[in-house]
Design an enzyme around this catalytic site. Structure first.
Site, PDB file in Angstrom:
ATOM      1  N   TYR A 126      10.821 -32.210 -75.020  1.00  0.00           N
ATOM      2  CA  TYR A 126      11.676 -31.140 -75.518  1.00  0.00           C
ATOM      3  C   TYR A 126      11.776 -30.017 -74.480  1.00  0.00           C
ATOM      4  O   TYR A 126      12.860 -29.532 -74.162  1.00  0.00           O
ATOM      5  CB  TYR A 126      11.108 -30.614 -76.840  1.00  0.00           C
ATOM      6  CG  TYR A 126      11.853 -29.438 -77.404  1.00  0.00           C
ATOM      7  CD1 TYR A 126      13.046 -29.623 -78.102  1.00  0.00           C
ATOM      8  CD2 TYR A 126      11.389 -28.138 -77.227  1.00  0.00           C
ATOM      9  CE1 TYR A 126      13.745 -28.542 -78.610  1.00  0.00           C
ATOM     10  CE2 TYR A 126      12.075 -27.054 -77.733  1.00  0.00           C
ATOM     11  CZ  TYR A 126      13.252 -27.260 -78.428  1.00  0.00           C
ATOM     12  OH  TYR A 126      13.953 -26.183 -78.918  1.00  0.00           O
ATOM     13  N   SER A 145     -14.689 -23.281 -80.198  1.00  0.00           N
ATOM     14  CA  SER A 145     -14.735 -24.751 -80.222  1.00  0.00           C
ATOM     15  C   SER A 145     -16.177 -25.183 -79.974  1.00  0.00           C
ATOM     16  O   SER A 145     -17.070 -24.339 -79.921  1.00  0.00           O
ATOM     17  CB  SER A 145     -13.789 -25.320 -79.177  1.00  0.00           C
ATOM     18  OG  SER A 145     -14.136 -24.803 -77.927  1.00  0.00           O
ATOM     19  N   LEU A 146     -16.391 -26.456 -79.842  1.00  0.00           N
ATOM     20  CA  LEU A 146     -17.755 -26.972 -79.712  1.00  0.00           C
ATOM     21  C   LEU A 146     -17.923 -27.695 -78.390  1.00  0.00           C
ATOM     22  O   LEU A 146     -16.998 -28.342 -77.909  1.00  0.00           O
ATOM     23  CB  LEU A 146     -18.039 -27.974 -80.842  1.00  0.00           C
ATOM     24  CG  LEU A 146     -18.100 -27.414 -82.261  1.00  0.00           C
ATOM     25  CD1 LEU A 146     -18.104 -28.564 -83.263  1.00  0.00           C
ATOM     26  CD2 LEU A 146     -19.347 -26.556 -82.447  1.00  0.00           C
ATOM     27  N   GLU A 177     -22.933 -32.551 -89.955  1.00  0.00           N
ATOM     28  CA  GLU A 177     -21.687 -32.755 -90.716  1.00  0.00           C
ATOM     29  C   GLU A 177     -20.781 -33.708 -89.935  1.00  0.00           C
ATOM     30  O   GLU A 177     -20.605 -33.519 -88.722  1.00  0.00           O
ATOM     31  CB  GLU A 177     -20.941 -31.411 -90.876  1.00  0.00           C
ATOM     32  CG  GLU A 177     -21.707 -30.361 -91.650  1.00  0.00           C
ATOM     33  CD  GLU A 177     -21.232 -28.940 -91.336  1.00  0.00           C
ATOM     34  OE1 GLU A 177     -20.295 -28.783 -90.519  1.00  0.00           O
ATOM     35  OE2 GLU A 177     -21.795 -27.999 -91.892  1.00  0.00           O
ATOM     36  N   LYS A 217     -17.780 -35.116 -88.073  1.00  0.00           N
ATOM     37  CA  LYS A 217     -16.720 -34.353 -87.402  1.00  0.00           C
ATOM     38  C   LYS A 217     -15.374 -35.034 -87.627  1.00  0.00           C
ATOM     39  O   LYS A 217     -15.095 -36.079 -87.037  1.00  0.00           O
ATOM     40  CB  LYS A 217     -17.022 -34.227 -85.911  1.00  0.00           C
ATOM     41  CG  LYS A 217     -16.025 -33.343 -85.180  1.00  0.00           C
ATOM     42  CD  LYS A 217     -16.474 -33.092 -83.755  1.00  0.00           C
ATOM     43  CE  LYS A 217     -15.599 -32.076 -83.049  1.00  0.00           C
ATOM     44  NZ  LYS A 217     -14.249 -32.566 -82.810  1.00  0.00           N
ATOM     45  N   ASP A 262     -11.445 -35.302 -87.240  1.00  0.00           N
ATOM     46  CA  ASP A 262     -10.457 -34.838 -86.274  1.00  0.00           C
ATOM     47  C   ASP A 262      -9.226 -34.386 -87.045  1.00  0.00           C
ATOM     48  O   ASP A 262      -8.322 -35.167 -87.321  1.00  0.00           O
ATOM     49  CB  ASP A 262     -10.117 -35.979 -85.304  1.00  0.00           C
ATOM     50  CG  ASP A 262      -9.372 -35.451 -84.098  1.00  0.00           C
ATOM     51  OD1 ASP A 262      -9.377 -34.219 -83.892  1.00  0.00           O
ATOM     52  OD2 ASP A 262      -8.794 -36.265 -83.372  1.00  0.00           O
ATOM     53  N   ARG A 278      -5.956 -22.227 -86.037  1.00  0.00           N
ATOM     54  CA  ARG A 278      -6.871 -21.716 -85.017  1.00  0.00           C
ATOM     55  C   ARG A 278      -6.111 -21.052 -83.868  1.00  0.00           C
ATOM     56  O   ARG A 278      -6.543 -20.057 -83.318  1.00  0.00           O
ATOM     57  CB  ARG A 278      -7.720 -22.875 -84.497  1.00  0.00           C
ATOM     58  CG  ARG A 278      -8.662 -22.493 -83.391  1.00  0.00           C
ATOM     59  CD  ARG A 278      -9.598 -23.648 -83.086  1.00  0.00           C
ATOM     60  NE  ARG A 278     -10.473 -23.304 -81.988  1.00  0.00           N
ATOM     61  CZ  ARG A 278     -10.163 -23.446 -80.710  1.00  0.00           C
ATOM     62  NH1 ARG A 278      -8.979 -23.926 -80.383  1.00  0.00           N
ATOM     63  NH2 ARG A 278     -11.002 -23.104 -79.770  1.00  0.00           N
ATOM     64  N   GLU A 290     -11.700 -27.679 -92.149  1.00  0.00           N
ATOM     65  CA  GLU A 290     -10.826 -28.633 -91.477  1.00  0.00           C
ATOM     66  C   GLU A 290      -9.784 -29.169 -92.460  1.00  0.00           C
ATOM     67  O   GLU A 290     -10.146 -29.685 -93.525  1.00  0.00           O
ATOM     68  CB  GLU A 290     -11.684 -29.798 -90.942  1.00  0.00           C
ATOM     69  CG  GLU A 290     -11.044 -30.605 -89.862  1.00  0.00           C
ATOM     70  CD  GLU A 290     -11.168 -29.927 -88.483  1.00  0.00           C
ATOM     71  OE1 GLU A 290     -11.637 -28.769 -88.414  1.00  0.00           O
ATOM     72  OE2 GLU A 290     -10.782 -30.566 -87.495  1.00  0.00           O
ATOM     73  N   TYR A 340     -16.545 -25.623 -93.833  1.00  0.00           N
ATOM     74  CA  TYR A 340     -17.788 -25.837 -93.096  1.00  0.00           C
ATOM     75  C   TYR A 340     -18.295 -24.656 -92.282  1.00  0.00           C
ATOM     76  O   TYR A 340     -19.308 -24.761 -91.611  1.00  0.00           O
ATOM     77  CB  TYR A 340     -17.677 -27.053 -92.186  1.00  0.00           C
ATOM     78  CG  TYR A 340     -16.505 -27.027 -91.212  1.00  0.00           C
ATOM     79  CD1 TYR A 340     -16.361 -26.009 -90.281  1.00  0.00           C
ATOM     80  CD2 TYR A 340     -15.555 -28.048 -91.231  1.00  0.00           C
ATOM     81  CE1 TYR A 340     -15.304 -25.988 -89.395  1.00  0.00           C
ATOM     82  CE2 TYR A 340     -14.487 -28.047 -90.342  1.00  0.00           C
ATOM     83  CZ  TYR A 340     -14.367 -27.004 -89.428  1.00  0.00           C
ATOM     84  OH  TYR A 340     -13.327 -26.983 -88.559  1.00  0.00           O
ATOM     85  N   LYS A 365     -20.546 -36.943 -79.978  1.00  0.00           N
ATOM     86  CA  LYS A 365     -19.378 -37.815 -80.178  1.00  0.00           C
ATOM     87  C   LYS A 365     -19.770 -39.286 -80.191  1.00  0.00           C
ATOM     88  O   LYS A 365     -20.741 -39.681 -79.544  1.00  0.00           O
ATOM     89  CB  LYS A 365     -18.353 -37.590 -79.052  1.00  0.00           C
ATOM     90  CG  LYS A 365     -17.877 -36.150 -78.909  1.00  0.00           C
ATOM     91  CD  LYS A 365     -16.955 -35.722 -80.022  1.00  0.00           C
ATOM     92  CE  LYS A 365     -15.533 -36.175 -79.833  1.00  0.00           C
ATOM     93  NZ  LYS A 365     -14.788 -35.379 -78.862  1.00  0.00           N
ATOM     94  N   CYS A 399      18.512 -58.389 -73.239  1.00  0.00           N
ATOM     95  CA  CYS A 399      18.003 -57.923 -74.527  1.00  0.00           C
ATOM     96  C   CYS A 399      17.625 -59.124 -75.393  1.00  0.00           C
ATOM     97  O   CYS A 399      18.452 -60.020 -75.580  1.00  0.00           O
ATOM     98  CB  CYS A 399      19.079 -57.078 -75.201  1.00  0.00           C
ATOM     99  SG  CYS A 399      18.696 -56.669 -76.904  1.00  0.00           S
ATOM    100  N   CYS A 445      20.261 -59.245 -78.561  1.00  0.00           N
ATOM    101  CA  CYS A 445      21.679 -59.600 -78.467  1.00  0.00           C
ATOM    102  C   CYS A 445      22.046 -60.332 -77.181  1.00  0.00           C
ATOM    103  O   CYS A 445      23.175 -60.776 -77.032  1.00  0.00           O
ATOM    104  CB  CYS A 445      22.549 -58.354 -78.629  1.00  0.00           C
ATOM    105  SG  CYS A 445      22.475 -57.260 -77.206  1.00  0.00           S
ATOM    106  N   CYS A 483      18.829 -51.867 -73.469  1.00  0.00           N
ATOM    107  CA  CYS A 483      19.856 -52.875 -73.725  1.00  0.00           C
ATOM    108  C   CYS A 483      21.216 -52.203 -73.602  1.00  0.00           C
ATOM    109  O   CYS A 483      21.422 -51.103 -74.094  1.00  0.00           O
ATOM    110  CB  CYS A 483      19.666 -53.422 -75.135  1.00  0.00           C
ATOM    111  SG  CYS A 483      21.110 -54.262 -75.767  1.00  0.00           S
ATOM    112  N   CYS A 542      24.711 -55.009 -80.458  1.00  0.00           N
ATOM    113  CA  CYS A 542      23.281 -55.303 -80.606  1.00  0.00           C
ATOM    114  C   CYS A 542      22.808 -54.911 -82.004  1.00  0.00           C
ATOM    115  O   CYS A 542      22.948 -53.758 -82.416  1.00  0.00           O
ATOM    116  CB  CYS A 542      22.489 -54.531 -79.551  1.00  0.00           C
ATOM    117  SG  CYS A 542      20.727 -54.834 -79.659  1.00  0.00           S
TER     118      CYS A 542
END
Ligand code: IVH
Length: 713
Positions: free
Chosen positions: A67, A113-114, A147, A149, A151, A170, A206, A258, A346, A440, A443, A458, A464
């Site tokens: 974008y 953050s951690l 706890e 984690k 995502d 955040r 979270e 948490y 992790k 393709c 088609c 294509c 198609c």
């Protein structure tokens, strides 16, 4: 928490949405003014469309980077051609969709953050550092709260006198986006805290989506032809960042609380106790959270969670360990952007080995060919995987992926697994490098790569099956046939009914008026109106007709150029067929139209080189009355019907103005001098074209003479 059964995932739509990419253009410095006009129009339209998809529908079809690239290109072109800035330019638009659409909110206490620990050793080092900082002996007891984690997306909720007043994402940790209205729609966020609460308190947690909810929602999005999300985290973030809270309300978001931010009074002396207070106030706290007294217990918990992980209802990528004693937490404080009292241990990414059985080429709605690996089914973290993305042609070549190879798969947060590496020692004898198809698979048309693009596409367009609906939608759009009452939804509806195969079928819809009237949501009046709207478009200008075909690079400006140059449908059709051969005279003429050039000429030649396209056009033309392009304003002008070339620089008018003037007088303007050229206008510092005119005996005039001919003076 719901357990998720072993599941297979329907990838087709997911890939389709993810591989769509915006068209890339040529170097801005090399753009002609004509090209710039066309491209600015395309960019204005495209960016507005993406803004709508993002802000109103939460269904972005391109990445933020893509974008941004569109907006950057728009800005670059505008910087070079400031006089071409459109009133509806994306760069002029302010207010309606500000940067994010949300007000900013400052967190009273920054959201941090951690740090990560990748194994037991690093976790041990974290504990040692904490003890050392506190001046404790190496074997001093410490207690932790562990706890899982998740995502998701962390948020900060402010409660005043027990009432939920504000909530923010955040953001950069200091300032987030005010998403209060959206958070109010979530039933896991209490509007009022139960029991006694401080006058002011910030509660953190979270926001996430369960795997089951995520899959269900993606199915629904796909069925509605909307953007599907790559993983539960993106789905949660996208759902929360909606400008219309009614959309968020329909999304299955959950919250686990948490952590705490500001508080006007102390609420607990340990984190474990704090979690209990959260529950008492009415929050959900992850029931798997555990109080631990030794590093060994932590290691055992880590192993337990690693085993449990695949069966959990939500994705976790590790465990967060927090020192339980809040006084110790306060003493430990922060370093950089992470606390000294907590760490995220992790899990290694989930991997598995399997055999690549086949590479299937999937054709997206815009014609993009995406390679998909078909695998011997294998369980990766609780999900039965049979497909993996191979991204594109270059990626296959880079990894040298061959059919029969043993591959290492990885699921890291994303639902769609990746092929991480090839186990070359296990490569079967005789496995050949993969050759990406150049036709393709749907088609049979040529599939081509535009220089600078990773995607092969294509060229089949309307013929198609994979692209048909999208092309039909383009066909009836405003700058094309502009058929009132025939939008995307109706096109899809009639296509599914089997009524729309090719554009000619649109003109057979009026014969189905009675059947349409019977359909749900229709009725006699709307069926009648639709039939009338279609009938009204049987008469169509040549430029709209050309544009509607959706030939690559033929936007409305180029369609107009072609229409003006060739005048009538029959002539255009004949000349396009004559331009199919690469060295033909027809091709040379086409390529020499100012603003067309050899690359666009090639697209047209490719299109007409396909017999099925010609049949499709003929079938369509038989339903229509295609109007000739108006060639002249003054047929009796001396230059009407003549072929002109401008060369050198003109002093009293710009080249586009001169060209527009010539065309308005019925002349044809081309780029190069040939036997067919009638007149060459020679400006200052003219070079080879003027010479060539001399050689061929073509008449040349000065700028002054041209002004007289054109009636300027
Ligand atoms: S505590 C100062 N606890 O992980 C402490 N974070 O990598 C900050 N997360 O931004 C956070 N589960 O989005 C904490 N039980 C948990 C968590 C958790 C997930 C996320 C959160 C945070 C990120 C830091």
């Amino acid at each position: 928490m719901p357990r998720v059964p072993r599941q297979t995932i329907c990838w087709e739509r997911q890939f389709d949405a993810m591989t769509r990419a915006p068209q890339q253009g040529t170097d801005v410095a090399a753009l002609s003014e004509q090209d710039a006009v066309a491209e600015l129009a395309r960019l204005a339209h495209e960016i507005a469309e993406h803004d709508g998809l993002y802000h109103q529908l939460d269904a972005p079809e391109i990445s933020d980077a893509e974008y941004d690239a569109l907006r950057r290109r728009n800005a670059e072109i505008e910087a070079r051609f400031p006089h071409l800035i459109r009133p509806d330019s994306p760069s002029e638009r302010v207010g309606a969709a500000p940067e994010t659409g949300f007000a900013k909110l400052r967190h009273r206490v920054p959201m941090l953050s951690l740090d990560n620990a990748m194994g037991a050793e690093e976790f041990g080092e974290f504990c040692t550092r904490a003890r050392r900082f506190l001046g404790l002996p190496a074997d001093a007891p410490l207690a932790w709260v562990a706890e899982p984690k998740i995502d998701g997306l962390s948020i900060n909720l402010t409660y005043e006198r027990g009432r939920f007043v504000r909530g923010a994402t955040r953001g950069d940790g200091t300032e987030g986006e005010d998403v209060t209205a959206n958070l109010r729609t979530m039933d896991t966020i209490p509007d009022r805290l139960h029991g006694h609460a401080p006058a002011l308190i910030e509660i953190r947690g979270e926001v996430f989506m369960t795997k089951a909810d995520f899959l269900k929602m993606n199915e629904a999005q796909a069925a509605a032809g909307q953007k599907v999300f790559a993983n539960p985290r993106n789905a949660a973030a996208g759902s929360l960042r909606q400008l219309d809270p009614r959309i968020t309300a329909g999304r299955p978001l959950s919250l686990f609380a948490y952590a705490q931010g500001e508080s006007s009074e102390p609420v607990a002396d340990t984190h474990w106790h704090y979690l209990q207070r959260l529950r008492d106030w009415g929050f959900r706290v992850n029931p798997l959270s555990r109080h631990l007294r030794t590093e060994q217990e932590a290691a055992a918990f880590q192993a337990e969670m690693a085993t449990e992980r695949s069966g959990l209802g939500y994705d976790i990528d590790g465990v967060v360990y927090k020192i339980d004693d809040l006084r110790l937490q306060a003493r430990l404080g922060f370093v950089g952007r992470a606390p000294r009292w907590a760490i995220a241990w992790k899990f290694p990414a989930e991997q598995a080995m399997t055999v690549l059985q086949e590479i299937r080429i999937q054709v997206g709605r815009t014609g993009a060919l995406t390679p998909v690996a078909r695998l011997e089914p294998v369980n990766v973290g609780g999900v039965l995987v049979q497909n993996a993305t191979l991204h594109n042609e270059d990626e296959i070549a880079r990894k040298d992926v061959r059919i029969g190879d043993t591959v290492v798969l990885q699921r890291a947060g994303d639902v769609i697994p990746q092929i991480v590496s090839i186990v070359t020692e296990r490569r079967p004898k005789g496995a050949k490098p993969y050759e990406f198809p150049t036709v393709c698979p749907v088609c049979g048309s040529h599939a081509v790569r535009v220089p600078g693009e990773a995607v092969r596409r294509c060229t089949g367009g309307l013929i198609c099956e994979a692209q048909r609906v999208e092309r039909l939608i383009h066909f009836v759009s405003r700058p094309a046939f502009d058929i009132d009452g025939l939008g995307e939804k109706t096109i899809r509806e009639f296509y599914e009914e089997g009524w729309l195969h090719s554009p000619a079928d649109l003109f057979r819809l009026p014969a189905r008026e009675a059947a349409i009237a019977e359909r749900e949501g229709w009725g006699k009046v709307s069926a009648r109106n639709l039939a009338r709207a279609i009938e009204a478009r049987r008469r169509i200008s040549l430029d709209r007709f050309i544009y509607a075909l959706g030939i690559r690079r033929i936007g409305s400006t180029n369609a107009r150029l072609l229409a003006r140059h060739y005048g009538s449908f029959d002539n255009w059709r004949r000349e396009m067929l004559a331009a199919v051969g690469p060295g033909s005279e027809g091709r040379a003429e086409l390529g020499s139209i100012l603003g067309i050039g050899p690359a666009i000429a090639e697209e047209l030649a490719d299109f007409f080189g396909e017999a099925r396209n010609v049949r499709l056009i003929d079938e369509l033309a038989a339903e229509l009355k295609i109007e000739d392009a108006t060639r002249t304003e003054m047929r009796d002008s001396e230059i009407a019907g003549k072929t002109l070339v401008f060369t050198g620089s003109l002093e009293t008018m710009t080249r586009p103005e001169a060209k527009a003037r010539a065309e308005a007088l019925g002349a044809k303007v081309t780029d190069s001098v040939s036997k067919k050229t009638d007149l060459v206008v020679v400006g200052a510092d003219a070079g080879s074209k003027a010479r060539r005119a001399g050689e061929l005996g073509v008449r040349t005039v000065t700028e002054q003479e041209w002004r007289q001919l054109a009636g300027f003076d």
